[in-house]
Design a protein around this motif. Structure first.
Motif, mmCIF file in Angstrom:
data_model
loop_
_atom_site.group_PDB
_atom_site.id
_atom_site.type_symbol
_atom_site.label_atom_id
_atom_site.label_comp_id
_atom_site.label_asym_id
_atom_site.label_seq_id
_atom_site.Cartn_x
_atom_site.Cartn_y
_atom_site.Cartn_z
ATOM 1 N N VAL A 244 0.859 -1.188 0.000
ATOM 2 C CA VAL A 244 0.000 0.000 0.000
ATOM 3 C C VAL A 244 0.889 1.230 0.000
ATOM 4 C CG1 VAL A 244 -1.932 1.182 1.114
ATOM 5 C CG2 VAL A 244 -1.708 -1.295 1.339
ATOM 6 N N TYR A 245 0.466 2.271 -0.734
ATOM 7 C CA TYR A 245 1.238 3.502 -0.877
ATOM 8 C C TYR A 245 0.494 4.651 -0.202
ATOM 9 C CZ TYR A 245 3.462 0.747 -4.551
ATOM 10 O OH TYR A 245 4.111 -0.244 -5.251
ATOM 11 N N PHE A 246 1.270 5.499 0.476
ATOM 12 C CA PHE A 246 0.732 6.685 1.136
ATOM 13 C C PHE A 246 1.582 7.893 0.762
ATOM 14 C CE2 PHE A 246 -0.334 3.054 3.757
ATOM 15 C CZ PHE A 246 -1.653 3.275 4.121
ATOM 16 N N SER A 247 0.984 9.059 0.890
ATOM 17 C CA SER A 247 1.742 10.296 0.700
ATOM 18 C C SER A 247 2.655 10.527 1.901
ATOM 19 C CB SER A 247 0.784 11.477 0.534
ATOM 20 O OG SER A 247 1.502 12.703 0.515
ATOM 21 N N SER A 248 3.922 10.841 1.658
ATOM 22 C CA SER A 248 4.857 11.128 2.746
ATOM 23 C C SER A 248 4.548 12.497 3.350
ATOM 24 C CB SER A 248 6.297 11.118 2.232
ATOM 25 O OG SER A 248 6.710 9.811 1.908
ATOM 26 N N VAL A 249 4.602 12.548 4.678
ATOM 27 C CA VAL A 249 4.373 13.797 5.409
ATOM 28 C C VAL A 249 5.578 14.011 6.318
ATOM 29 C CG1 VAL A 249 2.752 15.089 6.818
ATOM 30 C CG2 VAL A 249 1.913 13.243 5.373
ATOM 31 N N PRO A 250 6.658 14.631 5.828
ATOM 32 C CA PRO A 250 7.882 14.784 6.637
ATOM 33 C C PRO A 250 7.617 15.557 7.925
ATOM 34 C CG PRO A 250 8.338 15.235 4.331
ATOM 35 C CD PRO A 250 6.851 15.103 4.455
ATOM 36 N N GLY A 251 8.139 15.013 9.017
ATOM 37 C CA GLY A 251 7.985 15.649 10.318
ATOM 38 C C GLY A 251 6.730 15.275 11.063
ATOM 39 N N GLN A 252 5.838 14.509 10.439
ATOM 40 C CA GLN A 252 4.589 14.090 11.074
ATOM 41 C C GLN A 252 4.652 12.599 11.366
ATOM 42 O OE1 GLN A 252 1.636 15.527 12.217
ATOM 43 N NE2 GLN A 252 1.281 13.441 12.889
ATOM 44 N N GLY A 253 4.497 12.220 12.638
ATOM 45 C CA GLY A 253 4.510 10.818 13.013
ATOM 46 C C GLY A 253 3.251 10.103 12.569
ATOM 47 N N VAL A 254 3.426 8.932 11.941
ATOM 48 C CA VAL A 254 2.298 8.128 11.468
ATOM 49 C C VAL A 254 2.548 6.674 11.851
ATOM 50 C CG1 VAL A 254 0.816 7.589 9.510
ATOM 51 C CG2 VAL A 254 2.217 9.659 9.458
ATOM 52 N N ILE A 255 1.501 5.999 12.319
ATOM 53 C CA ILE A 255 1.573 4.579 12.657
ATOM 54 C C ILE A 255 0.645 3.827 11.715
ATOM 55 C CG2 ILE A 255 1.265 2.844 14.458
ATOM 56 C CD1 ILE A 255 1.600 5.058 16.526
ATOM 57 N N TYR A 256 1.159 2.739 11.152
ATOM 58 C CA TYR A 256 0.375 1.902 10.248
ATOM 59 C C TYR A 256 0.221 0.510 10.852
ATOM 60 C CZ TYR A 256 1.711 5.505 6.856
ATOM 61 O OH TYR A 256 1.928 6.694 6.209
ATOM 62 N N ASN A 257 -0.918 -0.102 10.602
ATOM 63 C CA ASN A 257 -1.117 -1.491 11.001
ATOM 64 C C ASN A 257 -2.129 -2.148 10.078
ATOM 65 O OD1 ASN A 257 -0.785 -3.878 12.349
ATOM 66 N ND2 ASN A 257 -1.277 -3.069 14.370
ATOM 67 N N VAL A 258 -2.117 -3.471 10.090
ATOM 68 C CA VAL A 258 -2.993 -4.263 9.228
ATOM 69 C C VAL A 258 -3.711 -5.289 10.095
ATOM 70 C CG1 VAL A 258 -3.106 -5.845 7.283
ATOM 71 C CG2 VAL A 258 -1.472 -3.949 7.246
ATOM 72 N N ILE A 259 -5.014 -5.374 9.924
ATOM 73 C CA ILE A 259 -5.816 -6.404 10.586
ATOM 74 C C ILE A 259 -6.205 -7.431 9.533
ATOM 75 C CG2 ILE A 259 -7.968 -6.918 11.783
ATOM 76 C CD1 ILE A 259 -7.921 -4.189 13.011
ATOM 77 N N VAL A 260 -5.806 -8.670 9.745
ATOM 78 C CA VAL A 260 -6.201 -9.748 8.840
ATOM 79 C C VAL A 260 -7.451 -10.404 9.416
ATOM 80 C CG1 VAL A 260 -4.520 -11.289 9.969
ATOM 81 C CG2 VAL A 260 -5.523 -11.926 7.765
ATOM 82 N N ARG A 261 -8.459 -10.591 8.571
ATOM 83 C CA ARG A 261 -9.757 -11.094 9.026
ATOM 84 C C ARG A 261 -10.101 -12.401 8.305
ATOM 85 N NH1 ARG A 261 -12.123 -7.071 11.952
ATOM 86 N NH2 ARG A 261 -11.438 -4.938 11.523
ATOM 87 N N ASP A 262 -10.730 -13.274 9.052
ATOM 88 C CA ASP A 262 -11.282 -14.505 8.497
ATOM 89 C C ASP A 262 -12.800 -14.351 8.513
ATOM 90 O OD1 ASP A 262 -12.161 -17.005 7.823
ATOM 91 O OD2 ASP A 262 -10.732 -18.075 9.082
ATOM 92 N N PRO A 263 -13.423 -13.939 7.392
ATOM 93 C CA PRO A 263 -14.876 -13.695 7.401
ATOM 94 C C PRO A 263 -15.690 -14.968 7.605
ATOM 95 C CG PRO A 263 -13.990 -13.528 5.169
ATOM 96 C CD PRO A 263 -12.810 -13.654 6.086
ATOM 97 N N PHE A 264 -15.103 -16.132 7.319
ATOM 98 C CA PHE A 264 -15.829 -17.387 7.485
ATOM 99 C C PHE A 264 -16.009 -17.731 8.966
ATOM 100 C CE2 PHE A 264 -16.155 -22.050 7.523
ATOM 101 C CZ PHE A 264 -17.209 -22.217 6.638
ATOM 102 N N LEU A 265 -14.945 -17.510 9.775
ATOM 103 C CA LEU A 265 -15.007 -17.798 11.214
ATOM 104 C C LEU A 265 -15.227 -16.535 12.048
ATOM 105 C CD1 LEU A 265 -12.047 -20.341 11.518
ATOM 106 C CD2 LEU A 265 -14.503 -20.835 11.344
ATOM 107 N N ASN A 266 -15.243 -15.365 11.401
ATOM 108 C CA ASN A 266 -15.416 -14.091 12.099
ATOM 109 C C ASN A 266 -14.328 -13.880 13.158
ATOM 110 O OD1 ASN A 266 -16.643 -11.617 12.548
ATOM 111 N ND2 ASN A 266 -18.031 -12.425 14.116
ATOM 112 N N THR A 267 -13.086 -14.137 12.780
ATOM 113 C CA THR A 267 -11.949 -13.933 13.662
ATOM 114 C C THR A 267 -10.958 -12.981 12.988
ATOM 115 O OG1 THR A 267 -10.856 -15.895 12.738
ATOM 116 C CG2 THR A 267 -12.166 -16.199 14.747
ATOM 117 N N SER A 268 -10.004 -12.490 13.763
ATOM 118 C CA SER A 268 -9.045 -11.520 13.226
ATOM 119 C C SER A 268 -7.783 -11.510 14.068
ATOM 120 C CB SER A 268 -9.660 -10.115 13.195
ATOM 121 O OG SER A 268 -10.066 -9.723 14.493
#
Length: 572
Positions: A244-268
């Protein structure tokens, strides 16, 4: 019940104390060489060189299938591994690193080793998170990175964009059994049913302290906290690339994370969060603490002074406004051209842009002075205002719609919005001119503020400039934080714009819409002076005679004065 004696009371307090401490964030240090952890509890500690510290998690329940242990620091690398002397596929090094421990049937204790890689006294925070057999395993189908099971998010950035990559996940399984194959079939009983939600979280603006980072990164570690605190940017299917691509924002702290989901069992389950400031803490050039260049501050300060004058007096001082508009129009296009075609340094490009913009402003003034075409001049004024209003529209979530990631669609829509402004105001050019003076002139103050203090409002035009300069910027999500500082600066921008527009409308009431044609006025005045003998200027000598007279006066300054008295001999 009989009252407890003093010794019994002390024993009860001693037994309850560990439980009370474990319920909160646990501070600690590595002086003892052993770090005790509890599931789902963050612990702060300081790492020193050269010996690794042992991190231990005890009393693991039998219904837990795997554990993700993650460590975070601000900008100093930390190594986390399964062994004291680990092979490359059993350790990870970075500022946001984690490992997946797949538990054996009878395992109730996990051990990891943490050490500072490059520096001493590294302030860090760590947490072990547990998951059951139904939860998907982040990075369980890794084929690109070193770890066999890699739950980490790999982050890269440059001046234009920030890129995050992660390994695909796999379905969960019980202890002691073999994992499901990653590429055998694409049905609902395989990992291809999994989905990935990408989240983004902005740290407070203008805050680069590690305490703030380590405190806020706790909001992006567990599934429930990520959903509550983060902003979901995109959802990827298993058939999509995990990048995934994002615009860089120099000097601004950013945290990224990904949640993987199993829609069949409704777990993540969550990956290990990754953060960036799009700048460096330990370099001289582009340091996070001194991002604003002197050349940028000088350029935009002068630009803001001129813009502030235009905001309140632009319509009255028509030629000055035309210079301002011509400067913006030519300077913007010239900067895009030299950035795409040359490899000049930033300061050189800024100087050349200032020169080209100045020439463009002078040229537009000369066009008005000689030809007096109000409609042509107002076309440039309307295009500049339309560009700013169109940039504002795409600064909103509208700009992140998937359809506008296509360059052709984006530029056609953007250009139509730009052209529509002068077309709409074709019948009321004075109103268009006053609006352009107030809105555009006041926005120059916002750009000047950004050169000293960060504000997201500068990305209204900067995102468009990045897209015009970088051909790959179309794939980036351009969301930026909008926090207290931005609301204050937005209020300043709005106040200046409304004040400037109101003042000019009131002052220009009853006056001619635009000044007369300068060349015709000059020509008429010259003819009047030639034919009117009563005009003192009619009797002025030609320019050649006046210059010759001045030259004679200048020569006389260097001639000696004649002596007083008779100089001729007496006649006898």
């Amino acid at each position: 019940m009989a009252p407890l004696g003093p010794l019994a009371l002390l024993g009860v307090l001693a037994a309850a104390l560990p439980g009370l401490l474990g319920a909160a964030e646990t501070p600690g240090n590595s002086s003892s060489g052993l770090l005790e952890f509890s599931l789902g509890k963050f612990r702060y500690f300081t790492l020193g060189k050269p010996f690794p510290e042992e991190a231990v998690l005890r009393h693991i329940a039998s219904n837990i299938t795997f554990i993700i242990f993650q460590v975070h620091s601000q900008y100093k690398n930390v190594t986390v591994s399964f062994y004291k002397n680990p092979p490359p596929d059993a350790s990870g090094t970075g500022v946001d690193k984690g490992l997946v421990s797949l538990l054996r049937p009878d395992q109730s204790v996990c051990t990891w080793y943490v050490e500072a890689s490059e520096a001493d006294n590294v302030w860090s925070v760590a947490i072990p998170l547990s998951y059951s057999e139904k939860d998907p395993i982040p990075g369980g189908c890794n084929l690109e990175f070193d770890l066999d099971v890699d739950p980490n998010i790999y982050l890269e950035y440059n001046l234009y964009e920030t890129i995050i990559k992660f390994a695909p996940a796999n379905l969960g399984y019980t202890r002691g059994t073999d994992p499901l194959p990653c590429d055998l079939g694409t049905g609902l009983d395989s990992r291809w049913r999994l989905e990935y939600d990408v989240y983004q979280y902005f740290l407070p603006e203008n805050n680069l302290t590690e305490e703030v980072l380590l405190r806020h990164i706790q909001k992006m570690s567990m599934v429930s906290q990520v959903e509550a605190s983060g902003f979901k940017v995109a959802t990827l299917k298993s058939s999509d690339k995990t990048i995934v691509y994002f615009s860089s924002v120099p000097g601004q702290g950013v945290i990224y994370n990904v949640i993987v989901r199993d829609p069949f069992l409704n777990t993540s389950a969550t990956y290990v969060p990754a953060h960036t400031y799009a700048c460096h803490f330990n370099t001289i050039l582009d340091n996070c603490s001194s991002l604003g260049r002197l050349s940028t501050k000088v350029f935009f300060t002068i630009f803001a002074i001129l813009g502030l004058f235009i905001c309140f007096f632009g319509h009255r001082f028509w030629k000055t406004e035309l210079f301002f508009i011509g400067f913006i129009f030519v300077g913007f296009l010239f900067y895009i051209m030299i950035t795409r075609l040359t490899l000049l340094q930033y300061d050189d490009r800024l100087i050349l842009t200032a020169v080209a913009g100045g020439l463009g402003g002078i040229l537009l003034v000369l066009v008005w002075w000689r030809f007096g075409l109000v409609l042509i001049c107002m076309l440039y004024v309307g295009l500049v205002l339309g560009f700013l209003l169109s940039s504002v529209a795409f600064f909103t979530p509208l700009g992140d719609l998937k359809i506008f990631h296509n360059d052709a669609v984006f530029w056609v829509a953007f250009s139509c919005m730009v052209i529509s402004v002068p077309v709409i105001f074709i019948g009321c050019l004075r109103i268009l001119n006053i609006l352009a003076c107030g809105i555009t002139g006041s926005y120059s103050v916002v750009l000047a503020i950004d050169s000293y203090f960060y504000t997201s409002l500068s990305y209204i035009t900067l995102n468009v400039l990045k897209r015009a300069v970088n051909t790959n910027f179309n794939r980036a999500y351009t969301s930026v934080p909008f926090q207290t500082n931005d609301f204050v600066i937005l209020a300043i921008w709005g106040m200046l714009a409304v004040s400037g527009i109101t003042l000019q409308i009131r002052r220009e009431r009853g006056r001619p819409f635009f000044p007369p044609h300068p060349y015709k006025m000059w020509k008429r005045e010259r003819e009047r002076r030639v034919t009117n003998i009563l005009d003192p200027s009619y009797h002025v000598r030609p320019l050649r005679e006046r210059l010759y007279s001045k030259l004679i006066q200048f020569k006389q300054l260097f001639q000696e004065e004649e002596a007083a008295g008779e100089r001729t001999p007496l006649l006898l």
